[in-house]
Design a protein around this motif. Structure first.
Motif, PDB file in Angstrom:
ATOM      1  N   LYS A  60      12.846   6.865   0.186  1.00 52.60           N
ATOM      2  CA  LYS A  60      13.117   6.613   1.605  1.00 52.60           C
ATOM      3  C   LYS A  60      11.839   6.277   2.358  1.00 52.60           C
ATOM      4  O   LYS A  60      11.879   5.658   3.418  1.00 52.60           O
ATOM      5  CB  LYS A  60      13.795   7.829   2.247  1.00 52.60           C
ATOM      6  N   ASN A  61      10.687   6.689   1.826  1.00 55.21           N
ATOM      7  CA  ASN A  61       9.392   6.455   2.474  1.00 55.21           C
ATOM      8  C   ASN A  61       8.646   5.252   1.907  1.00 55.21           C
ATOM      9  O   ASN A  61       7.586   4.896   2.404  1.00 55.21           O
ATOM     10  CB  ASN A  61       8.491   7.694   2.300  1.00 55.21           C
ATOM     11  N   LEU A  62       9.190   4.671   0.859  1.00 58.68           N
ATOM     12  CA  LEU A  62       8.499   3.597   0.147  1.00 58.68           C
ATOM     13  C   LEU A  62       9.004   2.238   0.632  1.00 58.68           C
ATOM     14  O   LEU A  62      10.157   1.882   0.402  1.00 58.68           O
ATOM     15  CB  LEU A  62       8.743   3.742  -1.357  1.00 58.68           C
ATOM     16  N   PRO A  63       8.164   1.467   1.328  1.00 56.58           N
ATOM     17  CA  PRO A  63       8.625   0.165   1.811  1.00 56.58           C
ATOM     18  C   PRO A  63       8.782  -0.835   0.671  1.00 56.58           C
ATOM     19  O   PRO A  63       8.076  -0.784  -0.327  1.00 56.58           O
ATOM     20  CB  PRO A  63       7.514  -0.277   2.771  1.00 56.58           C
ATOM     21  N   ARG A  64       9.705  -1.750   0.849  1.00 55.75           N
ATOM     22  CA  ARG A  64       9.850  -2.857  -0.089  1.00 55.75           C
ATOM     23  C   ARG A  64       8.677  -3.806   0.165  1.00 55.75           C
ATOM     24  O   ARG A  64       8.591  -4.487   1.194  1.00 55.75           O
ATOM     25  CB  ARG A  64      11.178  -3.568   0.139  1.00 55.75           C
ATOM     26  N   ALA A  65       7.764  -3.843  -0.777  1.00 57.01           N
ATOM     27  CA  ALA A  65       6.459  -4.478  -0.585  1.00 57.01           C
ATOM     28  C   ALA A  65       6.527  -5.986  -0.393  1.00 57.01           C
ATOM     29  O   ALA A  65       5.696  -6.559   0.315  1.00 57.01           O
ATOM     30  CB  ALA A  65       5.546  -4.142  -1.763  1.00 57.01           C
ATOM     31  N   GLY A  66       7.491  -6.651  -0.994  1.00 56.97           N
ATOM     32  CA  GLY A  66       7.567  -8.103  -0.868  1.00 56.97           C
ATOM     33  C   GLY A  66       7.697  -8.572   0.569  1.00 56.97           C
ATOM     34  O   GLY A  66       7.156  -9.612   0.947  1.00 56.97           O
ATOM     35  N   ARG A 123       6.687  -6.141   9.558  1.00 60.19           N
ATOM     36  CA  ARG A 123       5.823  -4.984   9.811  1.00 60.19           C
ATOM     37  C   ARG A 123       6.419  -3.659   9.360  1.00 60.19           C
ATOM     38  O   ARG A 123       5.705  -2.779   8.914  1.00 60.19           O
ATOM     39  CB  ARG A 123       5.455  -4.909  11.283  1.00 60.19           C
ATOM     40  N   GLN A 124       7.687  -3.491   9.502  1.00 62.52           N
ATOM     41  CA  GLN A 124       8.345  -2.267   9.058  1.00 62.52           C
ATOM     42  C   GLN A 124       9.547  -2.653   8.197  1.00 62.52           C
ATOM     43  O   GLN A 124      10.691  -2.589   8.645  1.00 62.52           O
ATOM     44  CB  GLN A 124       8.775  -1.411  10.248  1.00 62.52           C
ATOM     45  N   PRO A 125       9.278  -3.037   6.943  1.00 57.03           N
ATOM     46  CA  PRO A 125      10.370  -3.492   6.090  1.00 57.03           C
ATOM     47  C   PRO A 125      11.280  -2.343   5.673  1.00 57.03           C
ATOM     48  O   PRO A 125      10.919  -1.170   5.792  1.00 57.03           O
ATOM     49  CB  PRO A 125       9.643  -4.075   4.876  1.00 57.03           C
ATOM     50  N   GLU A 126      12.438  -2.716   5.168  1.00 54.27           N
ATOM     51  CA  GLU A 126      13.360  -1.721   4.647  1.00 54.27           C
ATOM     52  C   GLU A 126      12.673  -0.899   3.555  1.00 54.27           C
ATOM     53  O   GLU A 126      11.719  -1.351   2.928  1.00 54.27           O
ATOM     54  CB  GLU A 126      14.594  -2.402   4.071  1.00 54.27           C
ATOM     55  N   SER A 127      13.170   0.295   3.331  1.00 56.72           N
ATOM     56  CA  SER A 127      12.650   1.126   2.251  1.00 56.72           C
ATOM     57  C   SER A 127      13.371   0.792   0.953  1.00 56.72           C
ATOM     58  O   SER A 127      14.439   0.160   0.954  1.00 56.72           O
ATOM     59  CB  SER A 127      12.843   2.607   2.576  1.00 56.72           C
TER      60      SER A 127
END
Length: 196
Positions: free
Chosen positions: A18-24, A31-35
């Protein structure tokens, strides 16, 4: 550590997604991508839909979709552009470490889910993989609707990546239909008889 303690630790680790952003999406300037967890949630739903329409085991496909990124709690989410420059541990090996302290039957089932998804040999795994691609396409369309003009490569790539007939049809519809069409239809019905 007891089996219950190990199980709770595994559940807490899965929650890290839940805290890990989808890096792509960071590459596209989001700026605040989905997790990863948000992504996996919708992958599970989409996998269920695709598998149902393909005549496959929808429960199995949805479960594959929910568990497919659990190894990323350890490895992080590496975007495709970075994968050629880093050596990642095989997701099967990561899942084995993650589940080492779990009750043996539970550990085997979770490892099996990761292995089945990675192998992409069953129809359920193919449906789940298509769901992974379709979810990315839907998210790209949402970011596009919000004004991001850099996500078209994700849309194009995901359109080309789906394998099932259902996945291809849904991907085409997702690429052409406005992402907010579902609620515009609801709003348009306000004030009509029977919509109170």
């Amino acid at each position: 550590m007891s089996a219950d303690d190990a199980t709770v630790a595994f559940l807490a680790e899965a929650g890290h997604l839940k805290n890990l952003p989808r890096a792509g999406w960071l590459l596209a300037g989001i700026r605040q991508p989905e997790s990863v967890a948000e992504h996996s949630y919708r992958v599970g739903i989409i996998a269920y839909v695709i598998a149902t329409l393909e005549g496959a085991n929808a429960d199995r496909a949805a479960t594959l979709g929910l568990f497919h990124d659990v190894p990323e709690a350890r490895t992080g989410d590496v975007p495709s552009v970075g994968k050629q420059h880093v050596t990642l541990q095989d997701p099967n090996d990561v899942a084995a470490v993650q589940t080492a302290g779990l009750p043996p039957g539970l550990a085997a089932r979770i490892r099996g889910l990761v292995a089945e998804f990675e192998a992409k040999e069953t129809i359920e795994a193919v449906c789940a993989k298509d769901a992974d691609k379709l979810e990315c396409l839907l998210q790209a369309r949402a970011y596009q609707a919000a004004g991001n003009t850099l996500v078209q490569p994700w849309i194009d790539t995901m359109l080309a990546a789906v394998k099932t007939e259902t996945g291809r049809r849904l991907a085409e519809a997702a690429a052409s239909q406005p992402v907010d069409a579902w609620w515009h239809k609801i709003v348009a019905s306000y004030g009509r008889p029977g919509t109170d």
